[in-house]
Enzyme design. Structure first.
Site, mmCIF file in Angstrom:
data_model
loop_
_atom_site.group_PDB
_atom_site.id
_atom_site.type_symbol
_atom_site.label_atom_id
_atom_site.label_comp_id
_atom_site.label_asym_id
_atom_site.label_seq_id
_atom_site.Cartn_x
_atom_site.Cartn_y
_atom_site.Cartn_z
ATOM 1 N N ARG A 43 0.823 -1.214 0.000
ATOM 2 C CA ARG A 43 0.000 0.000 0.000
ATOM 3 C C ARG A 43 0.851 1.255 0.000
ATOM 4 O O ARG A 43 2.000 1.246 0.403
ATOM 5 C CB ARG A 43 -0.920 0.011 1.219
ATOM 6 C CG ARG A 43 -2.148 -0.878 1.077
ATOM 7 C CD ARG A 43 -3.068 -0.794 2.281
ATOM 8 N NE ARG A 43 -2.431 -1.284 3.480
ATOM 9 C CZ ARG A 43 -1.961 -0.521 4.448
ATOM 10 N NH1 ARG A 43 -2.067 0.803 4.368
ATOM 11 N NH2 ARG A 43 -1.386 -1.043 5.506
ATOM 12 N N ARG A 97 1.310 -12.512 -1.218
ATOM 13 C CA ARG A 97 -0.003 -12.654 -0.577
ATOM 14 C C ARG A 97 -0.882 -13.671 -1.279
ATOM 15 O O ARG A 97 -0.758 -13.891 -2.489
ATOM 16 C CB ARG A 97 -0.748 -11.312 -0.649
ATOM 17 C CG ARG A 97 -0.113 -10.196 0.143
ATOM 18 C CD ARG A 97 -0.603 -10.220 1.565
ATOM 19 N NE ARG A 97 -0.085 -9.090 2.317
ATOM 20 C CZ ARG A 97 -0.651 -8.619 3.422
ATOM 21 N NH1 ARG A 97 -1.759 -9.157 3.874
ATOM 22 N NH2 ARG A 97 -0.094 -7.618 4.068
ATOM 23 N N LYS A 126 -2.370 -11.410 12.952
ATOM 24 C CA LYS A 126 -3.839 -11.462 12.955
ATOM 25 C C LYS A 126 -4.340 -12.645 12.124
ATOM 26 O O LYS A 126 -5.142 -13.452 12.590
ATOM 27 C CB LYS A 126 -4.444 -10.165 12.366
ATOM 28 C CG LYS A 126 -4.225 -8.921 13.182
ATOM 29 C CD LYS A 126 -4.903 -7.711 12.556
ATOM 30 C CE LYS A 126 -4.401 -7.366 11.157
ATOM 31 N NZ LYS A 126 -2.971 -7.036 11.072
ATOM 32 N N THR A 127 -3.857 -12.715 10.879
ATOM 33 C CA THR A 127 -4.330 -13.771 9.982
ATOM 34 C C THR A 127 -3.868 -15.138 10.478
ATOM 35 O O THR A 127 -4.666 -16.082 10.577
ATOM 36 C CB THR A 127 -3.821 -13.515 8.545
ATOM 37 O OG1 THR A 127 -4.289 -12.235 8.127
ATOM 38 C CG2 THR A 127 -4.320 -14.574 7.577
ATOM 39 N N HIS A 166 -9.631 -3.121 13.316
ATOM 40 C CA HIS A 166 -8.595 -3.751 12.493
ATOM 41 C C HIS A 166 -8.102 -4.970 13.267
ATOM 42 O O HIS A 166 -7.091 -4.923 13.960
ATOM 43 C CB HIS A 166 -7.445 -2.769 12.226
ATOM 44 C CG HIS A 166 -6.407 -3.332 11.302
ATOM 45 N ND1 HIS A 166 -5.079 -2.975 11.346
ATOM 46 C CD2 HIS A 166 -6.507 -4.226 10.303
ATOM 47 C CE1 HIS A 166 -4.416 -3.638 10.416
ATOM 48 N NE2 HIS A 166 -5.252 -4.404 9.768
HETATM 49 N N1 LIG Z 1 5.330 -16.274 16.907
HETATM 50 C C1 LIG Z 1 4.670 -15.885 15.821
HETATM 51 N N2 LIG Z 1 3.388 -15.458 15.909
HETATM 52 C C2 LIG Z 1 2.711 -15.064 14.819
HETATM 53 N N3 LIG Z 1 3.232 -15.055 13.576
HETATM 54 C C3 LIG Z 1 4.500 -15.477 13.409
HETATM 55 C C4 LIG Z 1 5.271 -15.906 14.526
HETATM 56 N N4 LIG Z 1 6.487 -16.251 14.061
HETATM 57 C C5 LIG Z 1 6.482 -16.055 12.735
HETATM 58 N N5 LIG Z 1 5.297 -15.599 12.309
HETATM 59 C C6 LIG Z 1 4.969 -15.222 10.906
HETATM 60 O O1 LIG Z 1 4.659 -13.835 10.906
HETATM 61 C C7 LIG Z 1 3.675 -13.538 9.935
HETATM 62 C C8 LIG Z 1 2.453 -12.903 10.579
HETATM 63 O O2 LIG Z 1 1.704 -12.330 9.553
HETATM 64 P P1 LIG Z 1 0.127 -12.255 9.456
HETATM 65 O O3 LIG Z 1 -0.512 -13.325 10.241
HETATM 66 O O4 LIG Z 1 -0.201 -12.179 8.015
HETATM 67 O O5 LIG Z 1 -0.074 -10.854 10.142
HETATM 68 P P2 LIG Z 1 -1.262 -9.814 9.959
HETATM 69 O O6 LIG Z 1 -2.436 -10.582 9.503
HETATM 70 O O7 LIG Z 1 -1.421 -9.249 11.320
HETATM 71 O O8 LIG Z 1 -0.768 -8.820 8.965
HETATM 72 C C9 LIG Z 1 3.314 -14.836 9.258
HETATM 73 O O9 LIG Z 1 4.060 -14.940 8.079
HETATM 74 C C10 LIG Z 1 3.748 -15.882 10.300
HETATM 75 O O10 LIG Z 1 4.083 -17.104 9.722
HETATM 76 C C1 LIG Z 2 -3.688 -5.960 3.620
HETATM 77 C C2 LIG Z 2 -3.139 -5.522 4.680
HETATM 78 O O1 LIG Z 2 -3.369 -6.173 5.864
HETATM 79 P P1 LIG Z 2 -2.439 -7.028 6.828
HETATM 80 O O2 LIG Z 2 -1.028 -6.775 6.474
HETATM 81 O O3 LIG Z 2 -2.796 -6.506 8.181
HETATM 82 O O4 LIG Z 2 -2.828 -8.458 6.664
HETATM 83 C C3 LIG Z 2 -2.390 -4.283 4.619
HETATM 84 O O5 LIG Z 2 -2.093 -3.707 5.681
HETATM 85 O O6 LIG Z 2 -2.126 -3.833 3.488
HETATM 86 CA CA LIG Z 3 -3.489 -4.716 8.077
HETATM 87 MN MN LIG Z 4 -3.574 -10.189 7.781
#
Ligand SMILES: Nc1ncnc2c1ncn2[C@@H]1O[C@H](COP(=O)(O)OP(=O)(O)O)[C@@H](O)[C@H]1O
Ligand SMILES: C=C(OP(=O)(O)O)C(=O)O
Ligand SMILES: [Ca+2]
Ligand SMILES: [Mn+2]
Length: 645
Positions: free
Chosen positions: A163, A429, A349-350, A327
């Site tokens: 973004r 992604r 989060k995801t 969020h």
């Molecule tokens: N201890 C941990 N807890 C959560 N995520 C972790 C951890 N260690 C590594 N990761 C990695 O960090 C990333 C977290 O990203 P994601 O879940 O997509 O975050 P968000 O959805 O908040 O943007 C993932 O790629 C996950 O595999």
């Molecule tokens: C799509 C997004 O969400 P997130 O990285 O929190 O998964 C973003 O912040 O661009």
């Molecule tokens: Ca986000």
């Molecule tokens: Mn996410």
């Protein structure tokens, strides 16, 4: 000489007469006389999407179809010319004689009225195409689109792979001047109505210059009382499939009665904005006009911009209805216990809301109303970097036919994705419909949350893996919105960068952070929710010395929060931040629960802790002037809940 049909193929009668084996003779023959007829048999007439098969229309549907076309024509109409292009449904490559043309003269009052060349051409509408149809469009017409071996559509988002928050502008007018948060710390960079219209015209003209545009009519928010109808007009099958997956997909019946959208996005991302346009600082601009209920995207093809742009809109619309937009990820246990996962990008989060033992309500955007929580979206957007089947099986398995895979690298021949490869970007992604997660909760709604988990990826390595928070501590950390990520991929940069993003989503909030904070405090209090701070970042030292906490340990911590066992654990208080930290968590080595134990250099630990506390204090200065809630009591409590040193 054997007579042939006009197309040159051997006529049926003659084949029968020729001496061929028994098997073939008895084989059923096709019920077609020409190749074209054969091809027309291949595609069975379906019921959706409305209007892609025009010969299907019954007379009673006719009127509704016409209205729908008119609504879309109006969406595409230039505001400064009398006429837009002739609008026709379907792919230009397979246009049928029966496809009808709608020419909708423009109805609004306009500065100059003139007929343009675009009025003489057709613009074909590819309306709510199915994933299969969108695959074909992408592969045929969009460079960098491939089917990967797992069945997902691999695409490239172009020059932008993330973004552009500095290019997100909001029209400041009589409506928004007082309502929105402007100035220091605010994500809302102002622009005026005129410049918006310049960019809108640019986007609409670009879209109208194309042979075809994609139109998605979909919904946001699973709460039926607060559902928002959105229309996305875009130039790429990639964008259309992305939004198909990320927004809520209407049923054929709902689509028939869709009517006029509540909000429209014009995504002309391939086309830049004009730097000579007032307010423009680059070739990219994402412009939000709340009065017109429109968003224009120029100069970026990163699809996440649409999803998060609509999230901003929800951060305006929902609080007006006394609904809190969040969020956060959200899931629910077998007993109906709901947890929210707040956190900035990359904090988990995801990953953590996608939990095989729980029902997934959503991974990123939610609403908390009087009746409970609801997901805003119809899909998830997971990071794929270093994705592994073992660690994240549900996300791994969701990457299949229908899923959009952005900017990943794959092997040339087998099309096997290498999730470790960062050649295009680290921000690879996958966007998939939520039902691709086996234990998705459909409809994506749930009761009031029991646990509010704040995620921080602390690359300084001083925040405990888990802390139980008081309500005022929860508010302090919610408003702070801290995370620290490693500085980047550049060599030599060892120092983690602290980021503070109010409400864990400063890029998306529209009102002052204290307004969301007051709503969260009230809801948590009313429903007795417990706040937690979970560090998914470093342990045993800062980035460069320590390591990221194992995902399996974080999962154990989260399990203990969900089960309720952590609530009743034994706690001790940390210095400076005053966190309550448990002495034991099942499945997690006890020594890591207090970060001080994991640092071999205790002096360095203390210095780093103080440094981080200082950054928190400095960041919070902006908020000390604002009252949160009805009286000053909560505000005072929140201020006192920060680090003390
Ligand atoms: N201890 C941990 N807890 C959560 N995520 C972790 C951890 N260690 C590594 N990761 C990695 O960090 C990333 C977290 O990203 P994601 O879940 O997509 O975050 P968000 O959805 O908040 O943007 C993932 O790629 C996950 O595999
Ligand atoms: C799509 C997004 O969400 P997130 O990285 O929190 O998964 C973003 O912040 O661009
Ligand atoms: Ca986000
Ligand atoms: Mn996410």
């Amino acid at each position: 000489m054997i007579p042939t049909t006009p197309s040159g193929s051997v006529a049926m009668e003659n084949v029968k007469q020729s001496n061929i084996c028994e098997n073939e003779r008895s084989a059923p023959t096709v019920k077609a006389n020409t190749i074209d007829e054969l091809h027309s048999l291949q595609r069975k007439k379906g019921v959706t999407p409305t209007g892609s098969q025009l010969d299907l229309f019954t007379l009673s549907d006719d009127q509704r179809q016409k209205q729908q076309l008119q609504s879309i024509s109006a969406s595409l109409a230039s505001l400064t010319r009398e006429t837009g292009p002739k609008v026709v449904k379907g792919d230009p490559a397979t246009r049928l004689e029966t496809q009808r043309v709608t020419h909708v003269p423009h109805q609004r009052v306009t500065p100059t009225i003139a007929v343009s060349d675009s009025a003489l051409k057709f613009t074909h509408l590819l309306y709510n195409l199915s994933p299969a149809e969108l695959y074909e469009q992408a592969i045929k017409y969009e460079k960098g689109s491939f089917i990967s071996s797992n069945g997902a559509l691999a695409t490239l988002s172009g020059a932008k792979t993330g973004r552009c928050p500095r290019d997100k502008r909001v029209v400041k007018d009589a409506l928004t001047e007082n309502d929105l948060w402007w100035g220091k710390g605010s994500p809302n960079i102002e622009m005026d109505e005129h410049s918006f219209m310049v960019n809108r015209e640019r986007a609409v003209d670009y879209l109208n210059s194309l042979d075809k545009v994609f139109v998605n009519d979909q919904f946001l928010n699973w709460d039926p009382e607060n559902r928002i109808k959105v229309r996305i007009v875009s130039a790429r099958a990639y964008h259309s499939l992305f939004m198909h997956n990320m927004c809520i997909r209407p049923t054929p019946k709902e689509l028939e009665n869709f009517g006029t959208p509540d909000f429209t996005i014009y995504n002309a991302g391939q086309f830049p904005c004009n730097r000579y346009t007032h307010y423009m600082t680059s070739s990219t601009s994402i412009d939000l006009n709340l009065a017109r209920k429109e968003m224009v995207i120029l100069g970026t093809q990163y699809a996440g911009e649409m999803k998060k742009g609509l999230f901003s809109v929800m951060h305006y619309l929902m609080p007006k209805r006394k609904i809190l937009s969040l969020h956060s990820g959200c899931n629910m246990g077998k007993d109906g216990d709901v947890a929210l996962f707040f956190g900035l990008s990359g904090t988990g989060k995801t990953t953590l809301s996608t939990d095989h033992n729980r029902y997934l309500i959503g991974d990123d955007e939610h609403c908390w109303s009087e009746t409970g929580v609801s997901n805003i979206e119809g899909g998830c957007y997971a990071k794929c970097i270093d994705l592994s089947r073992e660690r994240e099986p549900d996300i791994w398995n969701a990457i299949k036919f229908g899923t959009v895979l952005e900017n990943v690298v794959f092997d040339e021949h087998f099309r096997e994705v290498d999730y470790a490869d960062k050649s295009v970007t680290e921000n690879t992604r996958a966007a998939y419909p939520i039902e691709y997660i086996p234990n998705a909760k459909l409809p994506c709604v749930g009761p009031h949350p029991k646990n509010v988990i704040l995620l921080a990826c602390d690359a300084f390595g001083v925040l405990p893996p888990v802390s139980k928070l008081s309500l005022s501590q929860t508010m302090y950390h919610f408003i702070s919105g801290y995370t620290a990520l490693v500085a980047g991929t550049e060599e030599g940069i060892k120092e983690p960068q602290a980021t503070f993003s109010a409400c864990f989503g400063a890029a998306f909030i529209m009102l002052h952070p204290t307004q969301y904070a007051a709503m969260l405090a009230e809801k948590m209090q009313n429903h007795g929710a417990t706040g937690w701070l979970v560090n998914t970042g470093w342990s045993g030292g800062s980035y460069g010395c320590g390591n990221r906490i194992k995902l399996s340990y974080t999962r154990k911590i989260i399990d203990a929060i969900h089960s309720g066992s952590l609530l009743n654990a034994e706690y001790k208080k940390t210095e400076i931040f005053g966190f309550e930290i448990p002495t034991e968590v099942e499945g997690v080595p006890s020594e890591i629960l207090d970060p001080e134990n994991t640092w071999s250099d205790k002096k360095a630990y203390k210095e780093t802790l103080l440094k981080l506390a200082g950054l928190f204090k400095k960041n919070f200065e902006t908020f000390t002037d604002y009252q949160i809630g009805e009286d000053s009591k909560l505000t005072e409590d929140i201020l006192a809940a920060g680090p003390i040193f």
